[in-house]
Design a protein around this motif. Structure first.
Motif, short mmCIF file in Angstrom:
data_model
loop_
_atom_site.label_atom_id
_atom_site.label_comp_id
_atom_site.label_asym_id
_atom_site.label_seq_id
_atom_site.Cartn_x
_atom_site.Cartn_y
_atom_site.Cartn_z
N CYS A 685 -19.38 5.13 -7.49
CA CYS A 685 -19.20 4.49 -6.07
C CYS A 685 -18.94 3.13 -6.27
CB CYS A 685 -20.29 4.68 -5.19
SG CYS A 685 -20.65 6.58 -4.75
N GLY A 686 -19.46 2.25 -7.07
CA GLY A 686 -19.34 0.85 -7.30
C GLY A 686 -17.80 0.69 -7.81
N SER A 687 -17.49 1.59 -8.89
CA SER A 687 -16.30 1.47 -9.41
C SER A 687 -15.25 1.62 -8.30
CB SER A 687 -16.14 2.29 -10.43
OG SER A 687 -17.08 2.14 -11.58
N ILE A 688 -15.28 2.57 -7.46
CA ILE A 688 -14.52 2.89 -6.72
C ILE A 688 -14.45 1.83 -5.45
CG2 ILE A 688 -13.67 4.42 -4.63
CD1 ILE A 688 -15.33 6.64 -6.12
N PHE A 689 -15.52 1.20 -4.99
CA PHE A 689 -15.57 0.16 -4.22
C PHE A 689 -14.70 -1.04 -4.94
CE2 PHE A 689 -17.77 -3.87 -3.22
CZ PHE A 689 -17.42 -3.84 -1.63
N THR A 690 -14.82 -1.34 -6.19
CA THR A 690 -14.31 -2.48 -6.78
C THR A 690 -12.77 -2.29 -6.70
OG1 THR A 690 -16.16 -2.86 -8.18
CG2 THR A 690 -14.37 -3.85 -8.96
N VAL A 691 -12.20 -1.04 -7.05
CA VAL A 691 -10.95 -0.57 -7.34
C VAL A 691 -10.25 -1.07 -6.10
CG1 VAL A 691 -9.22 0.82 -7.82
CG2 VAL A 691 -11.07 0.90 -9.39
N ILE A 693 -11.24 -2.69 -3.51
CA ILE A 693 -11.40 -4.15 -2.81
C ILE A 693 -9.97 -4.98 -3.99
CG2 ILE A 693 -12.35 -6.44 -3.22
CD1 ILE A 693 -13.44 -4.82 -0.82
N SER A 694 -9.88 -4.69 -5.07
CA SER A 694 -8.75 -5.21 -5.91
C SER A 694 -7.54 -4.80 -5.28
CB SER A 694 -8.94 -4.81 -7.07
OG SER A 694 -8.64 -3.56 -7.57
N TYR A 695 -7.32 -3.39 -4.72
CA TYR A 695 -6.12 -2.98 -4.18
C TYR A 695 -5.71 -3.61 -2.93
CZ TYR A 695 -5.43 0.86 -7.65
OH TYR A 695 -4.89 1.79 -8.55
N LYS A 696 -6.70 -3.78 -2.36
CA LYS A 696 -6.35 -4.67 -0.97
C LYS A 696 -5.71 -6.15 -1.02
CE LYS A 696 -8.81 -7.10 2.81
NZ LYS A 696 -7.82 -7.74 3.29
N PHE A 697 -5.93 -6.75 -2.27
CA PHE A 697 -5.24 -7.80 -2.52
C PHE A 697 -4.15 -7.75 -3.33
CE2 PHE A 697 -9.50 -9.03 -1.44
CZ PHE A 697 -9.50 -9.86 -0.39
N LEU A 698 -4.19 -6.53 -4.33
CA LEU A 698 -3.01 -6.42 -5.37
C LEU A 698 -2.10 -5.41 -4.95
CD1 LEU A 698 -5.28 -6.91 -8.78
CD2 LEU A 698 -3.89 -8.40 -7.63
N LEU A 699 -2.36 -4.44 -4.20
CA LEU A 699 -1.43 -3.33 -4.24
C LEU A 699 -0.09 -3.58 -3.84
CD1 LEU A 699 -1.06 -0.05 -4.57
CD2 LEU A 699 -2.00 0.01 -2.22
N THR A 700 -0.08 -4.38 -2.57
CA THR A 700 1.48 -4.79 -1.94
C THR A 700 2.14 -5.48 -2.92
OG1 THR A 700 0.20 -4.22 0.10
CG2 THR A 700 2.33 -5.73 0.18
N PRO A 701 1.44 -6.67 -3.32
CA PRO A 701 2.40 -7.57 -4.26
C PRO A 701 2.75 -6.80 -5.43
CG PRO A 701 0.05 -8.59 -3.72
CD PRO A 701 0.17 -7.24 -3.14
N VAL A 702 1.76 -6.00 -6.00
CA VAL A 702 2.60 -5.21 -7.44
C VAL A 702 3.70 -4.33 -6.83
CG1 VAL A 702 1.87 -3.03 -8.82
CG2 VAL A 702 0.29 -5.18 -8.45
N LEU A 703 3.53 -3.52 -5.88
CA LEU A 703 4.84 -2.70 -5.37
C LEU A 703 5.97 -3.49 -4.87
CD1 LEU A 703 2.69 -0.04 -3.09
CD2 LEU A 703 3.38 0.05 -5.35
N GLN A 704 5.68 -4.54 -4.26
CA GLN A 704 6.84 -5.54 -3.82
C GLN A 704 7.72 -6.08 -5.36
OE1 GLN A 704 5.36 -8.30 -1.12
NE2 GLN A 704 5.65 -7.32 0.82
N SER A 705 6.83 -6.52 -6.21
CA SER A 705 7.32 -7.09 -7.47
C SER A 705 8.11 -5.96 -8.32
CB SER A 705 6.35 -7.79 -8.12
OG SER A 705 5.42 -7.12 -8.60
N THR A 706 7.75 -4.59 -8.07
CA THR A 706 8.47 -3.59 -9.00
C THR A 706 9.25 -2.64 -8.28
OG1 THR A 706 6.43 -2.26 -8.69
CG2 THR A 706 6.28 -3.72 -10.55
N ILE A 707 9.62 -2.90 -6.91
CA ILE A 707 10.43 -1.89 -6.01
C ILE A 707 11.79 -1.83 -6.84
CG2 ILE A 707 10.98 -3.62 -4.36
CD1 ILE A 707 10.55 -1.16 -2.43
N GLY A 708 12.22 -2.90 -7.49
CA GLY A 708 13.74 -2.79 -7.77
C GLY A 708 13.85 -2.24 -9.10
N PHE A 709 12.75 -1.71 -9.65
CA PHE A 709 12.67 -1.00 -11.25
C PHE A 709 13.48 0.18 -11.16
CE2 PHE A 709 8.48 -3.10 -13.17
CZ PHE A 709 9.29 -4.19 -12.77
N GLU A 710 13.64 0.79 -12.30
CA GLU A 710 14.28 2.43 -12.34
C GLU A 710 13.39 3.22 -11.75
OE1 GLU A 710 17.13 3.53 -13.42
OE2 GLU A 710 17.86 1.20 -13.09
#
Lengths: 805, 228
Positions: A685-691, A693-710
């Protein structure tokens, strides 16, 4: 391993097949209700139906001993009943005693009885299916990881199965096919000592399914659906039908069907006949002749404004649909036209079956068609355009609240910023709308444009925006550079020649605004000026409707409802018209309340009948409620984020759901090898929580920076992003269930019911939270849910010690 | 004794009366129409006179004077009484007027107009409704109403121009032939708006060749109880 002669392998296969059918059936019901009724009511009915899982959990908890004593025949029998109900429920629901029309519910209160009957009809297939799954989990609790694996993998494939079936069969034919799966599951589990009876029942059940497949009950659409009304026209007939994952597409022709939204009063020629395209029974677009030349009616609408200001070389048409704006661009001789449309079936129709009806519009030499979501296209495209144009915002579903809950990423401030970045230095964005009353769509468009300019550090809004209105429509044009005097002259000339009125210009006068088209309620102009002024934030707060611009975190352009606007709308239109007004959001609240009440009745009340001990109940409720909520929240967030990433709502949803369930299934399978200890539960449960929380900050930037990929690379990135938390999230349920069942099997059945009900309630709650607070908050709550689940570990650790697990 | 005779007369008159809805109709005009601001005396007296219950299906006659539209079959409705009165007042009818109605429906609006003006031309696109309304209007002795089964988009060129045009079916555009067939100084009222959503009732005026519009009030297609 055998239990009362039931083999674990056979049960796993049966649960796998049943799970496919349950998810596919659920999706089919949403599809069918959207066609015959109204999406929000589909939401209401299906959420209640899914509570069949919670009810089954309570039922097993209450009658555990008697049920377990009869599992050899009860599990296959429940599967069989579920299958038979799946293939017959749609037929029964259309019989006159049960037939319910969502549009009538505020006009004919007897419809509430029909609604309750409808609830019951669709509740039962899920209830019986859930009984067989729940009983299997209880009797094979030591193998729960494997069974849950079958359940999740089957559910994951259920979504894909539905999509495949939609592409091949008509909606009314599909339920019979889906129902074969639980019937086959029952056959697999037939006990030997009842073989003859079950063989007979099996043959009869197959015969029933085949009968309903050969003679499907025709779907009776509400007479208030737009297609029903169109079919009342002279010689109106459906000339084309195709089912698809996007919905049921129908094309209607009638000699008296014409299209010309907001036509100028100066137009003197014939308005051309057209065919109308309907998606799930709702108007989608019209197929019109290109009408080349200056006299075409497309030159006589406010949408022609950007072309009147200056010739356009390159035009980008977003949400191109059946091609009205494309035809307009061609008629103005634009050299480089890019039309973006997500729905591939519509593109195919325009290129093939109805090419002649549109003067081969989609084969034009200057036109490039892109089959992708408009916003995704914008994020990946690097070209610049003289004009970017959108269809009427009302055609997105605004104005009646039907699409209040639909994410409209194209109509957010972020989207307008991206469009602005795609403009040439003299380029413009054009967006039009019907002038609804009370005023909503035009005001929200303007507020979105103004906020976009504000973010681009442009403060002299009036020098960049112009708007022209006809008797019923308004077109806004926003220019990258300030409007020049020549353009202002042309805007005035265009308006005057077509009997339109300019509304926004740097030197506008009040009399100009109503020269040809006046309004009973001229506050419209005050509102426009307020938005253009420095006091717009105060105006957003004070206005009766929500006209604050949407953004990517809360992409609900058509959510206009404020609670205070309800009585206002009721006074203007009357309560009988409620289905046509801004009540989409209100219905979600009603749905949530009804789920909470029903869940309370089905899950909390039965507790008083059981012998469960006090402390365990609350912790069980918290743990299984929290992981049910967390899982559903993450699923919805992923769907929302990946819609933009892949540019296709249907496939994004299918990919997310299937990937999540399959990865969770693997997690569940491996969990059977993990010791159900306090330390392990804290770690998971702690791992899920950590993942999360990190997605809250990282998910959107990661998706935005890779949207132009194949595409392939994007698919890998998406799968990895989904797989990590999903794999972990597949573990807390089977481990938790195994631990509590060691103390009390009734508690385990009940816990399973809580988990199911919590998932259903969460699927509605997440909509409310996303609307009110945005997706960033939703992901935070999902993380906190797993944190809460971890906090309940204390009781489990006590169990673990006690039972040496 | 005197009171008894009076009661007897009242009972007899009620028994002999062939229009049992007189009071309903008067109440309708008073509460639904006058109280909402309709002042045109010709419209008010016409609506008091025309027997609305004869223009609705038999099983809905008791609801004929309710404050709502009613289904007349083929997915069509007879408009709410207030809307009929409002549209009648807005076009300013007088006894010499010649009017065109698009969307005859059951013929009720045409009958209301026929009580006020000299000639009413009305077009209905649905053949069954056109035939039944023509028959009904004939039976009710409306000799100044002319019914045609056709697409209203083209108007009725042979009898144009018209002093006023009433369009009862919603449209996403204002048909050019109707503007053309409107007399200079004439008025047209038409519900317009985005397809299949809420509409705005619009007044179109033609003066010295110039056409202007004024949006008046929102209208909506009202769902009704399905006839069993």
């Amino acid at each position: 391993m055998n239990y009362f002669g039931l083999n674990i392998k056979k049960i796993s296969v049966a649960i796998f097949l049943l799970s496919i059918s349950i998810i596919a059936y659920q999706l089919l019901l949403i599809h069918i209700f959207s066609i015959t009724q109204w999406y929000h009511f589909a939401f209401m009915v299906i959420s209640v139906a899914l509570l069949g899982f919670g009810a089954a959990g309570s039922f097993i908890a209450l009658f555990k001993n008697r049920l377990i004593a009869n599992v050899p025949w009860l599990i296959p029998f429940s599967m069989l009943i579920s299958g038979l109900l799946q293939c017959s429920a749609i037929f029964i629901s259309q019989l006159s005693f049960a037939r319910f029309d969502s549009y009538l519910i505020f006009a004919d209160y007897s419809q509430f009885i029909n609604l309750i009957i409808t609830y019951l009809i669709f509740f039962l297939p899920f209830f019986f299916g859930a009984i067989s799954i729940g009983l299997s989990f209880i009797i094979y609790i030591d193998q729960i990881g494997k069974l849950y694996f079958s359940n999740l993998i089957g559910s994951g494939l259920g979504g894909i199965t539905a999509l495949i079936l939609y592409s091949i069969f008509l909606p009314e034919e599909i339920s019979s096919l889906i129902s074969l799966l639980p019937i086959i599951s029952a056959l697999i589990l037939f006990p030997n000592n009842y073989k003859r009876i079950f063989t007979l029942i099996f043959i009869l059940s197959i015969a029933v399914s085949v009968f309903f497949f050969i003679n499907p009950s025709a779907l009776k659409k509400s007479e208030f659906k737009s297609i029903s009304k169109t079919l009342n026209l002279i010689d109106a007939k459906v000339v084309f039908t195709k089912n698809s994952p996007y919905g049921l597409i129908e094309v209607v022709s009638s000699p008296v069907l014409r299209y010309s939204q907001g036509l100028s009063l100066a137009y003197q020629k014939e308005v051309p006949q057209s065919k109308a395209i309907f998606l799930n029974g709702d108007w989608f677009g019209s197929i019109v002749k290109t009408n080349k030349g200056k006299n075409g009616f497309l030159h006589y609408t406010t949408t022609a404004l950007p072309y009147a200001m200056k010739e356009k070389e390159s035009v980008l048409i977003l949400n191109a649909g059946s091609g009205i704006e494309t035809a307009q661009a061609i008629s103005y001789n634009a050299n480089r036209i890019t039309a973006v449309e997500q729905n591939g079936i519509i593109i195919s129709l325009m290129k093939n079956e109805f090419a002649e009806d549109s003067d081969s519009l989609y084969h034009h030499k200057n036109l490039t068609i892109r089959n992708i979501d408009s916003r995704t296209f914008l994020q990946a495209d690097t070209n610049k355009y003289d004009l970017i144009t959108l269809p009427y915002t009302n055609s997105f579903g605004g104005g009646v609240g039907l699409y209040a809950l639909q994410e409209q990423y194209l109509l957010t401030v972020d989207s307008f910023e991206e469009m602005f970045d795609h403009l040439e230095s003299e380029g413009v964005i054009s967006v039009s709308s019907w002038i609804d009353y009370p005023f909503r769509n035009p005001l929200k468009i303007l507020s979105t444009i103004v906020e976009m300019l504000h973010k681009k550090k442009i403060s002299d809004y009036k020098n960049h925006i112009t708007a022209v209105k006809s008797w019923g429509t308004i077109t806004f044009v926003v220019k990258k550079s300030p409007l020049n005097s020549e353009e202002i002259v042309k805007i005035r000339s265009f308006s005057d020649s077509l009997m339109f009125d300019p509304i926004i210009l740097p030197d506008i006068s009040e009399s100009e605004r109503t020269k040809y088209n006046s309004m009973q309620d001229e506050k419209f102009f005050e509102y426009i000026d307020e938005i253009l002024s420095g006091h717009r934030s105060r105006f957003y707060d004070e206005y009766d409707f929500n006209i604050k611009p949407a953004n990517d975190d809360q992409p609900y352009f058509s959510q206009f409802l404020k609670w205070k606007s309800l009585s206002y709308l009721k006074d203007i239109y009357g309560i009988r018209n409620a289905p046509f007004l801004e009540i989409g959001y209100l219905l979600v609240i009603i749905t949530l309340i009804q789920i909470i009440i029903i869940a309370f009745v089905l899950i909390i009340l039965p507790l008083f009948k059981t012998d469960l001990k006090g402390n365990g109940k609350l912790k069980t409720l918290l743990y299984f409620g929290a992981i049910g909520l967390g899982y559903m929240f993450v699923e919805i967030i992923f769907i929302q984020r990946f819609i933009l990433y892949f540019g296709n709502i249907i496939y994004a949803a299918a990919a997310v759901i299937s990937s999540m369930l399959i990865c969770s299934g693997v997690g569940s399978y491996l969990s059977s090898k993990i010791k159900g200890s306090k330390r392990n539960l804290i770690f998971i449960c702690g791992s899920i929580f950590t993942v999360l929380i990190s997605y809250k900050f990282l998910l959107t930037p990661v998706l935005q920076s890779t949207i132009g990929f194949e595409f392939f690379l994007k698919a890998v990135i998406a799968f990895l992003l989904i797989a990590v938390p999903s794999f972990l999230m597949g573990m807390p349920f089977p481990i938790g269930l195994k631990i509590i069942s060691a103390e009390n099997k009734s508690l385990a059945a009940w816990a399973w019911g809580i988990n199911g009900s919590s998932s259903v309630a969460s699927s509605v709650l997440v909509v409310v939270l996303a609307l009110e607070f945005g997706f960033a908050t939703v992901i935070l709550i999902a993380a906190l849910s797993y944190f809460t689940a971890a906090l309940t570990k204390v009781s489990f650790s006590a169990f673990s010690r006690r039972y040496n697990l | 004794m005197h009171a008894l005779i009076l009661i007897l007369i009242l009972c007899l008159s009620a028994f002999l009366q062939d229009d049992p809805y007189v009071q309903d109709r008067e109440r309708m005009v008073r509460t639904q129409i006058e109280m909402r601001g309709i002042k045109d005396q010709a419209a008010l007296s016409s609506m008091k006179k025309v027997q609305r219950h004869l223009f609705v299906p038999k099983d809905l006659r008791d609801n004929a004077y309710d404050d709502r539209p009613l289904p007349i079959g083929y997915g069509q409705t007879i408009s709410q009484p207030f809307i009929v009165a409002y549209m009648t007042e807005i076009i300013r009818p007088n006894k010499n007027s010649k009017m065109l109605e698009i969307g005859t429906g059951s013929g009720y609006q045409a009958a209301v107009l026929a009580e006020i003006i000299s000639d009413v031309y009305t077009i209905e696109i649905i053949t069954e409704l056109s035939n039944s309304s023509e028959k009904r209007l004939k039976e009710l002795s409306y000799k100044n109403v002319y019914v045609k089964n056709a697409d209203g988009y083209y108007g009725w060129k042979e009898h144009a121009p018209f002093d006023a045009i009433i369009v009862t079916a919603a449209s996403e555009y204002i048909p050019p032939p109707l503007i053309e067939q409107l007399k200079d100084g004439g008025r047209m009222i038409i519900p317009v708006g985005s397809p299949f959503q809420t509409q705005m009732l619009m007044l179109v005026e033609k003066k010295d060749g110039k056409v202007t519009t004024k949006s008046l009030m929102p209208v909506i297609f009202v769902p009704f109880k399905r006839s069993k």
